[in-house]
Design an enzyme around this catalytic site. Structure first.
Site, PDB file in Angstrom:
ATOM      1  N   GLU A  49     -51.106  22.020   9.575  1.00  0.00           N
ATOM      2  CA  GLU A  49     -50.208  20.943   9.984  1.00  0.00           C
ATOM      3  C   GLU A  49     -48.973  20.938   9.098  1.00  0.00           C
ATOM      4  O   GLU A  49     -49.095  20.841   7.870  1.00  0.00           O
ATOM      5  CB  GLU A  49     -50.949  19.598   9.880  1.00  0.00           C
ATOM      6  CG  GLU A  49     -52.073  19.488  10.892  1.00  0.00           C
ATOM      7  CD  GLU A  49     -53.165  18.502  10.475  1.00  0.00           C
ATOM      8  OE1 GLU A  49     -52.934  17.692   9.562  1.00  0.00           O
ATOM      9  OE2 GLU A  49     -54.260  18.565  11.072  1.00  0.00           O
ATOM     10  N   ALA A  79     -55.035  18.747  14.414  1.00  0.00           N
ATOM     11  CA  ALA A  79     -56.463  18.690  14.732  1.00  0.00           C
ATOM     12  C   ALA A  79     -57.195  19.668  13.814  1.00  0.00           C
ATOM     13  O   ALA A  79     -57.092  20.873  13.982  1.00  0.00           O
ATOM     14  CB  ALA A  79     -56.687  19.048  16.197  1.00  0.00           C
ATOM     15  N   GLU A  80     -57.903  19.126  12.839  1.00  0.00           N
ATOM     16  CA  GLU A  80     -58.514  19.976  11.800  1.00  0.00           C
ATOM     17  C   GLU A  80     -59.601  20.875  12.353  1.00  0.00           C
ATOM     18  O   GLU A  80     -59.716  22.043  11.979  1.00  0.00           O
ATOM     19  CB  GLU A  80     -59.067  19.117  10.667  1.00  0.00           C
ATOM     20  CG  GLU A  80     -57.992  18.466   9.794  1.00  0.00           C
ATOM     21  CD  GLU A  80     -57.270  17.324  10.485  1.00  0.00           C
ATOM     22  OE1 GLU A  80     -57.804  16.788  11.480  1.00  0.00           O
ATOM     23  OE2 GLU A  80     -56.154  16.979  10.047  1.00  0.00           O
ATOM     24  N   ASP A 104     -57.789  16.846   1.340  1.00  0.00           N
ATOM     25  CA  ASP A 104     -59.248  16.988   1.252  1.00  0.00           C
ATOM     26  C   ASP A 104     -60.037  16.158   2.265  1.00  0.00           C
ATOM     27  O   ASP A 104     -60.925  16.643   2.943  1.00  0.00           O
ATOM     28  CB  ASP A 104     -59.709  16.647  -0.161  1.00  0.00           C
ATOM     29  CG  ASP A 104     -58.851  15.563  -0.803  1.00  0.00           C
ATOM     30  OD1 ASP A 104     -58.525  14.582  -0.107  1.00  0.00           O
ATOM     31  OD2 ASP A 104     -58.489  15.709  -1.983  1.00  0.00           O
ATOM     32  N   GLY A 105     -59.693  14.875   2.394  1.00  0.00           N
ATOM     33  CA  GLY A 105     -60.469  13.985   3.264  1.00  0.00           C
ATOM     34  C   GLY A 105     -60.432  14.409   4.717  1.00  0.00           C
ATOM     35  O   GLY A 105     -61.300  14.020   5.508  1.00  0.00           O
ATOM     36  N   HIS A 149     -57.093  10.650   0.923  1.00  0.00           N
ATOM     37  CA  HIS A 149     -56.142  11.646   0.441  1.00  0.00           C
ATOM     38  C   HIS A 149     -56.501  12.131  -0.958  1.00  0.00           C
ATOM     39  O   HIS A 149     -55.706  12.778  -1.629  1.00  0.00           O
ATOM     40  CB  HIS A 149     -54.715  11.089   0.448  1.00  0.00           C
ATOM     41  CG  HIS A 149     -54.167  10.882   1.826  1.00  0.00           C
ATOM     42  ND1 HIS A 149     -54.679   9.939   2.690  1.00  0.00           N
ATOM     43  CD2 HIS A 149     -53.166  11.497   2.497  1.00  0.00           C
ATOM     44  CE1 HIS A 149     -53.994   9.974   3.825  1.00  0.00           C
ATOM     45  NE2 HIS A 149     -53.081  10.924   3.739  1.00  0.00           N
TER      46      HIS A 149
END
Ligand SMILES: Cc1ncc(C[n+]2csc(CCOP(=O)(O)OP(=O)(O)O)c2C)c(N)n1
Lengths: 359, 318
Positions: A49, A79-80, A104-105, A149
């Site tokens: 992203e 969209a991870e 990370d989250g 975050h």
């Protein structure tokens, strides 16, 4: 890192020209590493992203799209799971993906693809579909970021069979570890300590330890291990990784004023863990403290403590101490300093270990 | 289709006899599977199956003993070579491999080849977020993907109308700006035709296509499922429509393309194949335990080596 390598343009032992030492921030070091990986391997791809035109929210991919083109460095939809799932297919098609999740989250929405797909495809396909994927994850807290975050996911990733996990602690490590990780045939979770992105440090481009492995080459089994002693000491070993290494070095400096000689071991590879280096350090100092930001229960500190117990039980003078985050959701900025192991808490931990007496 | 029907029915028998621990039958889906698999060009395309694509695999020429080994619990992904057969390992996560198809397909765009990825999934899987991410990614990137949905009416016990909001899976494609075909998945000729058109569309660089093949899973979801708990035999008979094999048989006879002798021959060949596959899986031994350790990574780790050494020492089967 000696300065002697700056002296001449003489070639390295293998004939490649010397490149010397530069002062870089970790952000710049990572950017340089990605640039060189893209230049060196036409099958490598950088995406995620805002990685392309913007160069990433942390600017780690800054300028890479302009240099290497939109085919090699590109923005994906937000969209991870999509980013990681697409990486699987690209790896199957012979590419070497270096995807990024922005924070990370936001690896959580992709856990299914990371755990059930990326980590297992080599096994599922009996080695015919390797997953040479380097997932860059800006990690850990310390920047007063919003919820999700700042998370410490290392134990979660390290627990998954089929994944390798590494975290650099300074610009030199960031450059070399990323370059090494991005050329491996197995999936590597690359946890970047975001609170250290802007800290400058020397990057020795000609380091004899380019792979992150103890001997600079490929140790038995071909897997990179290689914890690194960042400061030598006699009284106690502090084991840390990522952003905690710099803090522990600071603590070691303060402890030295009181005559306490602390050795700081940067674990670097959280999976596989360099058991030999861990044991060597603790057998020398006979005492150990593990420091990490992640919550304590079932954290990686437990694994490290067990390895120490198993390998050094006969020489240990005190139980291994853990200084960690707490078993609470990562708190917001105002409480961050209470949560992340601070200098006082680490000093107290050191003291407890030094003063331990058998009952 | 006859071979697939026969093998599928046999596999259920093998499970009942204890030869294999489990199987996911596809009774009634032969036209959708064989027709679409037949249209794939295995010299350049790549197929991403679920756990129920035996008919597709058979149509693509995948070795059936190697394919069935996954149901024998020999190896999760199957023992076939995915790169050579152009069939990705068998996938147990519903919707899990649909994104892989998009990534592989985008790789073909980058490499400027004309391969197309075929992603198989069911009406149930279409509820997964990954499938929506995949459709969006593919459409944004104009990736050469054919999303092949077998709407077999059921996701285990949940009927399609309780699964898919908006009436159909095909309707969703419009939201992603990709063309969709809703076809009679029990008509093998229609399936071949639609798949060929979709592959040609994607191959020509026009981006992804979705095919929703309307079919019906006649038997249980798997050999451990009891469909009597969610539908009656009467409902099954009424909803299933005409048997796709019977339908194709009539057509071939009417067109004069085949005669009774042809079908007798096909059945005999199917029986011979069944015998071959049965013998093959019967003689499949367990994999050597050391593979458990050796195949995790390309570059193993010291800890894994130590665990393997430990296992060797403490176990009999070295
Ligand atoms: C992510 C995930 N959730 C749940 C399951 C358990 N499960 C296996 S098959 C199935 C139903 C799938 O239905 P559909 O996608 O329509 O395919 P079909 O089985 O009908 O071919 C479920 C719920 C699974 N395998 N994966």
């Amino acid at each position: 890192m000696s300065n002697s390598i700056l002296e001449s343009g003489a070639a390295m032992a293998d004939g490649t020209p010397r490149r010397g030492v530069e002062q870089l921030s970790m952000q710049q070091a990572l950017n340089r590493a990605l640039d060189e990986v893209l230049a060196g391997n036409p099958k490598s791809l950088v995406f995620g992203e805002d990685c392309g035109r913007l160069g990433g929210v942390f600017r780690i991919t800054d300028g890479l799209q302009a240099k290497h083109g939109t085919g090699r460095v590109f923005d994906t939809p937000l969209a991870e799971s999509g980013i990681l799932g697409m990486s699987v297919g690209l790896a199957m098609a012979g590419f070497h993906p270096i995807p990024e999740v922005q924070f990370d989250g936001f690896a959580y929405p992709a856990i299914n693809q990371i755990v059930c797909q990326i980590a297992r495809m080599n096994y599922r396909s009996r080695g015919t579909l390797p997953m040479p994927i380097t997932l860059r994850v800006p990690s850990f807290g310390g920047i007063r970021a919003p919820e999700h975050h700042g998370e410490s996911l290392e134990a979660l990733f390290a627990h998954v069979p089929g994944l390798k996990v590494v975290s650099p602690s300074n610009p030199h490590e960031a450059y070399h570890l990323l370059k090494y990780a991005a050329t491996r045939p197995d999936p590597v979770i690359f946890m970047e300590p975001k609170s250290r992105y802007w800290q400058k440090g020397e990057v020795d481009f000609d380091s004899a330890d380019p792979s992150g492995s103890p001997d600079g080459g490929s140790p038995a089994g071909g897997a990179p291990t290689g914890a690194k002693v960042m400061r030598e000491g006699r009284h106690l070993t502090v084991v840390a990784w990522g952003a905690m290494v710099a803090r522990c070095l600071q603590v070691a400096g303060l402890a030295a004023e009181d005559g306490i000689d602390v050795e700081v071991l940067d674990l670097r590879w959280l999976k596989p863990i360099d058991e030999a280096a861990l044991a060597a350090s603790v057998r020398k100092t006979r005492r150990a403290v593990v420091v990490h930001e992640a919550p304590r229960t079932s954290g990686l500190g437990a694994e490290v403590a067990q390895l120490i117990t198993q390998n050094c039980f006969d020489t240990l003078k005190a139980p291994v101490e853990r200084i960690t985050g707490f078993d609470v959701p990562y708190p917001s900025g105002d409480l961050e300093d209470e949560y992340i192991p601070n200098i006082d808490r680490i000093l107290f931990g050191i003291q407890r270990v030094l003063e331990y007496r058998r009952g | 289709m006859v071979a697939v029907r026969h093998l599928d029915t046999s596999a259920i028998g093998w499970q009942r006899q204890g030869l294999i621990p489990g199987y996911a039958p596809e009774l009634g889906q032969e036209a959708a599977q064989v027709g679409s698999g037949y249209a794939v060009d295995t010299t350049r395309d790549f197929v991403f199956p679920t756990y129920r694509e035996m008919g597709v695999a058979r149509a693509m020429g995948v070795d059936m003993v190697a394919y069935m080994s996954t149901h024998k619990a020999t190896w999760h992904g199957g023992l076939y070579n995915p790169l050579e057969s152009r069939l990705a390992p068998i996938q147990a996560v519903v919707g899990g491999s649909v994104l892989h198809a998009v990534g592989w397909a985008h790789g073909q765009t980058l490499d400027q080849t004309d391969g197309v990825a075929m992603a198989y999934f069911g009406d149930g899987a279409s509820s997964q977020g990954d499938v929506h991410e995949a459709m969006n990614f593919a459409a944004v990137m104009k990736a050469p993907v054919v999303f092949f949905v077998q709407n077999n009416g059921w996701a285990i016990s949940v009927p399609a109308e309780r699964q898919v909001a908006g009436g159909s899976v095909a309707a969703r494609a419009a939201g992603y700006g990709l063309p969709a075909l809703r076809i009679d998945g029990n008509d093998v000729v229609a399936v071949v035709d639609a798949t060929r058109r979709a592959l040609a569309h994607a191959r020509a660089g026009h981006g992804p296509v979705l095919i929703e093949a309307m079919t019906y899973r006649r038997g249980p979801h798997s050999t451990s499922d009891d469909p009597g708990r969610y539908r009656s035999l009467n409902e099954e008979r009424d909803d299933a429509g005409e048997d796709p094999l019977e339908r194709f048989r009539k057509r071939l006879l009417a067109d004069g393309v085949a005669d009774e002798a042809f079908f007798a021959e096909a059945l005999a060949a199917a029986k011979a194949e069944e015998e071959h596959v049965r013998a093959g899986i019967q003689s499949l031994g367990s994999r050597p335990g050391v593979e458990m350790f050796d195949l995790v990574f390309q570059e193993t780790t010291p800890a894994l080596q130590a665990q393997a050494a430990n296992w060797r020492e403490e176990s009999e089967h070295v």
